[in-house]
Design an enzyme around this catalytic site. Structure first.
Site, short mmCIF file in Angstrom:
data_model
loop_
_atom_site.label_atom_id
_atom_site.label_comp_id
_atom_site.label_asym_id
_atom_site.label_seq_id
_atom_site.Cartn_x
_atom_site.Cartn_y
_atom_site.Cartn_z
N SER A 676 -33.98 -25.70 -74.91
CA SER A 676 -34.87 -26.86 -74.87
C SER A 676 -34.15 -28.19 -75.02
O SER A 676 -34.74 -29.25 -74.89
CB SER A 676 -35.97 -26.74 -75.91
OG SER A 676 -35.46 -27.01 -77.18
N LYS A 719 -42.33 -29.89 -83.30
CA LYS A 719 -41.41 -30.90 -82.78
C LYS A 719 -42.03 -32.29 -82.87
O LYS A 719 -41.37 -33.26 -83.27
CB LYS A 719 -41.05 -30.58 -81.33
CG LYS A 719 -40.10 -29.38 -81.21
CD LYS A 719 -39.82 -29.06 -79.76
CE LYS A 719 -38.79 -27.93 -79.65
NZ LYS A 719 -38.58 -27.53 -78.26
#
Ligand code: ADP
Length: 797
Positions: A676, A719
């Site tokens: 990611s 996140k």
């Protein structure tokens, strides 16, 4: 008168005999004898010593005295108190009484003195040697004679002297000694003496044997006595047989009470019988006793009645926990299905999420809702199958495994059993604990779960197992397949505040004995604790800090006798010290070669800083910062993409021929992995190579393909919360993740701008500032704060 004849005063001796050459002390008591001694002292000091035939006689006549004696010289005289005297005499030679001359004062006798010199022929020599040998043995065995004596005896040359010296050392009866004294001729004297020594030797030998036998016997009896006493003491300690029969009865009563299943009952009764028959000292007694105790302590047939009311369950979960809407819903559904369908019994809830989000306490609430007992065991660090399933009884100090111990602790066969940190188990040479756990959790097998120690099947099918994990990807696949995963993500600041005000604070105040009106900790203070003193997804540290505040408040109340304490945001530093974290920590200014990514870790979300620098070289790419395989490949892909866009990004044609590129992800000691960070890597590379600055208030996450497409990633909520914590204004993320944003709390959504992208070009357009004319800085220094968090970064998805 013959030259060998002389007249001497005579001392009759009692029970003693003096040989020539013998030096001896004699105590003289009889008046007559004292007189005799006194008389000779003025002359040549010679006396004649002859032994009485019967020692007891006080006034012996001529017929009471042996006629052969010894001529001796008085060497010393010592007057003792009471008129007695002690003399030291030395024998000179044998003598024979020829006639008694007077006996009115003391005996005076005419004596014939014999010569003690003999010819040493071979017979005499042989006899002498024989005598010395015999005597040597005698000395050795008898131990009465000092060994120096032996040396002087061996060295004696004159046969008469040898014979008389040996005779003087032997322990003989007086008449035997007299026999030797009587034997004037040397050969028969030596022979007689040899015979007597041999006889003595035999006696001494016999004596020695008897002695040894007696000693052995003594030792044996002593040892037996000692051991018997010990046995008595041990028996007393263990209780004698009767006691054990009583103990057996007691155990049998417990067997009846415990309502054991039939097979288990038979087995247990057999063990009790075995215990009763065992000898009291057998080491096994304790083992069997412990085993029986363990068996009888297990809840074989004890169970609690379930409260099967979904409404109540909902209320309980709500009462114990703030928020957690989705997890609570899932739990309630699970409970409802369990209630309806017996088949569903098998599926197991796995509460997954970062630490401190309430997984354990949800487990506890489920137990409370169902009115079941609750037990929790931690599987963190368990690497031995025996910890789950127990050790066989043959091991020293064997114990049941944790499952059975948990049930014993619960005291019912249908508790809610929380298996904490199931993802932290590992396996090694001691066996695989996950295999054992699979048996525990498998509804097909767990009705006959067999612990190595218990050895009898225990039915676990009524236990409600719940597991917890931080990272479900670390749970062994077969185990994970059995579980229904309920994700619990981290809390927002607002949620934390609510949890703290409604639950944690009242709980800690009560724990610390603070009544409601005694301490007032303001909402702003708690908010400041969340921002400045904790950096976590859950509320564990928050709870710890609140506990610290309560402690300090209690101390102050007690010390200063205050009635009430008020803790405000401004005074927080006084109680908790300098804040550990700073709220605004995102990059303070735009820079070249630095981009902020977002990472998902086991302990929640985190920001991830990526640095790139270039220097003279040949187009080589270096990657550092403990990157995992996937992340390395992701960096290669990003690099290839940037190179392929030479024209579009207006990169100098010969740039890659003359420059090397270094990518580093700080906090270099912490392993990082996952795809990611793809777009973040591409951004940092493009920035370093083109010299364009990156916007410092933007964070990004997304996988990148070689063609520059941006792919979907996971862990969005964590996140986003992490980005918010550090003051990021905008997040760039893949187009496909748009749907995840809907689930975010409104107050988060409102504070951050989201950009959803499909291609990396869009990313670069947003974050890269236009090219400037000034030179690229040589050294790139990231903002201090980006290093602040040292939690484990482990990027996944
Ligand atoms: P975990 O098992 O996930 O590591 P815990 O269950 O130990 O976390 O929770 C830590 C503390 O936080 C406990 O005191 C728990 O009651 C509290 N807590 C966590 N989440 C909530 C919530 N949503 N509402 C109320 N208290 C909570």
């Amino acid at each position: 008168m013959d030259a060998n004849e002389r007249v001497l005063p005579m001392l009759p001796l009692r029970g003693i005999l003096v040989f020539p050459h013998m030096v001896i002390h004699l105590d003289v008591g009889r008046d007559k004898s004292v007189q005799a001694i006194e008389d000779v002292m003025g002359q040549d000091r010679h006396v004649f010593l002859a032994t009485q035939i019967e020692a007891q006689k006080n006034n012996p006549g001529e017929e009471d005295i042996y006629d052969i004696g010894t001529v001796a010289e008085v060497k010393q005289l010592l007057k003792l108190p009471g008129g007695n005297i002690r003399i030291l005499v030395e024998g000179i030679a044998r003598g024979k009484i020829l006639e008694y001359q007077t006996s009115d004062t003391y005996f005076k006798v005419k004596v014939k003195q014999y010569s003690e010199e003999f010819e040493k022929n071979s017979e005499v020599e042989a006899l002498m040697r024989n005598l010395v040998q015999q005597f040597e043995k005698y000395v050795k065995f008898s131990k009465r004679i000092p060994s120096e004596t032996m040396v002087s005896v061996i060295n004696m040359e004159e046969p008469a002297r040898l014979a008389d010296t040996v005779a003087s050392y032997l322990v003989l009866r007086t008449d035997d000694k007299q026999r030797i004294l009587d034997t004037v001729a040397i050969v028969p004297r030596l022979e007689t003496l040899g015979m007597l020594v041999a006889k003595e030797l035999e006696i001494v030998e016999l004596e020695r044997k008897i002695n040894i036998r007696v000693r052995k016997q003594m030792e044996k009896t002593q040892k037996e006595y000692y051991l018997r006493e010990q046995i008595k003491a041990i028996q007393k300690e263990l209780g004698d047989k009767e006691n054990r029969v009583a103990e057996g009865e007691e155990l049998r009563k417990r067997v009846d009470k415990a309502k054991l299943p039939k097979a288990i009952k038979e087995r247990t009764l057999k063990e009790i019988e075995r215990l009763e028959k065992m000898p009291p000292m057998a080491a096994e007694v304790t083992i069997v006793r412990n085993y029986l105790e363990s068996i009888l302590d297990l809840p074989w047939s004890k169970s609690t009645r379930d409260r099967l009311d979904i409404k109540v369950a909902e209320q309980v979960l709500d009462a114990d926990h703030y928020g957690l809407r989705k997890p609570k819903e899932r739990i309630i559904e699970h409970l409802a299905i369990r209630q309806l369908s017996k088949k569903m019994k098998g599926s197991i809830i796995c509460l997954a999420g970062p630490p401190g989000v309430g997984k354990t306490s949800l487990g506890r609430s489920i137990a409370r809702a169902l009115e079941r007992k609750f037990v929790r065991i931690s599987l963190g660090g368990v690497r031995d199958e025996a910890e789950i399933r127990g050790h066989r009884r043959t091991y020293l100090g064997a114990m049941p495994g944790r499952i059975i111990q948990g049930l014993k602790q619960a005291g019912s066969r249908n508790p809610v059993f929380l298996l904490d940190e199931i993802d932290k188990m590992s396996s090694d040479f001691r066996g695989d604990p996950s295999a054992a756990l699979l048996e525990v959790l498998d509804p097909e097998q767990n009705n006959t779960f067999s612990d190595h120690y218990v050895e009898m099947p225990f039915d676990l099918s009524n236990v409600m197992f719940i597991t917890t994990a931080n990272n479900i990807y670390k749970i062994p696949r077969p185990l994970l397949d059995r579980m229904e995963v309920i994700n619990i993500s981290g809390y927002t600041e607002e949620e934390k505040l609510q949890i703290a005000m409604r639950y944690l604070l009242p709980k800690q105040m009560e724990k610390h004995g603070l009544a409601d009106d005694m301490a007032n900790i303001s909402e702003n203070a708690i908010r400041k604790v969340i921002q400045g003193y904790t950096r976590e997804s859950g509320v564990r540290n928050l709870e710890r800090n609140i506990a610290a505040l309560c402690r300090k408040a209690v101390k102050q109340i007690v010390e200063n006798k205050n009635k009430k304490i008020k803790i405000m945001a401004q005074s927080l530093q006084k109680y908790l010290g300098v804040p550990k974290f700073h709220y605004q920590i995102a990059g303070q200014y735009d820079e070249v070669g630095i981009a902020t990514g977002l990472a998902w870790t086991e302990v929640g979300g985190d920001t991830l800083c990526i640095e790139v620098t270039t220097y003279k070289g040949k187009g080589k790419l270096t990657l550092t910062g403990k990157l995992g395989e996937v992340m390395k490949e992701s960096a290669q892909t990003a690099f290839s993409y940037v190179r392929s866009q030479e024209q579009k990004l207006e990169i100098d044609k010969i740039f890659f021929e003359n420059n090397d590129i270094h990518v580093h992800v700080p906090e270099g000691a912490i392993p990082k992995d996952g795809p990611s960070a793809g777009i973040t890597l591409a951004t940092a590379l493009a920035s370093a190579i083109t010299g364009r600055k990156v916007r410092c208030d933007v964070a990004m996450t997304g996988e990148i393909t070689l063609r520059g497409r941006v792919l979907q990633i996971g862990g969005i909520k964590e996140k986003v919360l992490a980005a918010k914590r550090v003051g990021i204004k905008m997040i760039i993320m893949p187009w496909e993740n748009k749907k995840d944003i809907q689930e975010l709390p409104n107050n988060v959504k409102g504070k951050i701008e989201f950009q959803f992208v499909q291609y990396i070009d869009e990313v670069l357009d947003i974050v890269l500032r236009p090219a400037e004319t000034e030179a690229i800085p040589d050294i790139v220094v990231p903002p201090e704060a980006a290093y602040d968090n040292n939690q484990n970064l482990e990027q996944l998805q």
